[in-house]
Scaffold this motif. Structure first.
Motif, short mmCIF file in Angstrom:
data_model
loop_
_atom_site.label_atom_id
_atom_site.label_comp_id
_atom_site.label_asym_id
_atom_site.label_seq_id
_atom_site.Cartn_x
_atom_site.Cartn_y
_atom_site.Cartn_z
N VAL A 89 -50.00 26.92 -83.63
CA VAL A 89 -51.17 26.43 -84.18
C VAL A 89 -51.33 27.25 -85.07
CG1 VAL A 89 -53.86 26.40 -83.83
CG2 VAL A 89 -52.43 25.10 -82.07
N TYR A 90 -50.98 28.88 -85.26
CA TYR A 90 -51.22 29.46 -86.48
C TYR A 90 -50.42 29.20 -87.31
CZ TYR A 90 -51.76 33.52 -88.69
OH TYR A 90 -51.75 34.53 -89.59
N LEU A 108 -61.34 20.70 -95.24
CA LEU A 108 -60.19 21.30 -94.96
C LEU A 108 -59.58 21.99 -94.49
CD1 LEU A 108 -58.37 19.32 -93.41
CD2 LEU A 108 -56.67 18.77 -94.71
N ARG A 109 -60.07 22.95 -96.14
CA ARG A 109 -59.56 24.22 -96.30
C ARG A 109 -59.44 25.01 -94.88
NH1 ARG A 109 -61.82 27.52 -100.79
NH2 ARG A 109 -63.04 28.20 -99.18
N THR A 110 -61.40 24.86 -95.11
CA THR A 110 -62.04 25.58 -94.13
C THR A 110 -61.13 25.43 -92.60
OG1 THR A 110 -63.77 25.62 -95.51
CG2 THR A 110 -64.62 26.39 -93.21
N LEU A 111 -61.21 24.33 -92.28
CA LEU A 111 -60.80 24.16 -90.99
C LEU A 111 -59.74 24.64 -90.11
CD1 LEU A 111 -62.59 20.60 -90.79
CD2 LEU A 111 -63.29 22.19 -89.22
N VAL A 114 -60.28 28.00 -89.99
CA VAL A 114 -61.26 28.16 -88.49
C VAL A 114 -59.54 28.33 -87.60
CG1 VAL A 114 -62.25 27.46 -86.69
CG2 VAL A 114 -63.40 27.73 -89.65
N ALA A 115 -58.67 27.32 -87.66
CA ALA A 115 -58.04 26.93 -86.31
C ALA A 115 -57.47 28.06 -86.46
CB ALA A 115 -57.18 25.91 -86.92
#
Length: 129
Positions: A89-90, A108-111, A114-115
């Motif tokens: 995921v990273y 999307l960049r921020t999500l 956060v992921a």
């Protein structure tokens, strides 16, 4: 090599290559002389290249945390389905982060950021339990 180390190698390589697009833009905009020199009034880069440069800096900062966690897990002999999934995921979150940052896609960049952060927390949690 387990999944965590494999993704560490891949994200390290990806991060190591992120400078190439914005430096190519620097060559195109400023020429070789100003790219390798220190011009007093440099021409501005294209907005996507400025964002790519920022994404690269962010990737380097976060790689330090991810690498420390993966290497600590290796030293402690911790390799679980959760740490392997978190490493995957990273990796993909950081790829999406870099691309969406360069393209100027804020949500999307921020999500993606956060992921990636969540993946780091998952590995840390596995180390601490």
């Amino acid at each position: 090599m387990n999944a965590e180390l494999t993704y560490l190698v891949w994200i390290s390589l990806f991060t190591a290559l992120l400078w190439i697009p914005y430096v190519l833009n620097r060559f195109a905009v400023r020429g070789i002389r100003d790219t390798v020199g220190y011009p007093s009034n440099p021409k501005p880069l294209r907005p996507w290249a400025e964002r790519m440069k920022a994404a690269h800096g962010n990737a380097v900062e976060n790689l330090a945390v991810f690498a420390a966690l993966v290497l600590a897990a290796q030293a402690a002999g911790v390799s679980t389905a959760i740490t392997a999934a978190a490493a995957m995921v990273y990796f993909w979150a950081r790829v999406v982060h870099a691309v969406t940052y360069a393209l100027g896609v804020p949500w999307l960049r921020t999500l993606a950021f956060v992921a990636g952060f969540g993946a780091e927390i998952a590995i840390a949690f596995e180390l601490l339990i």
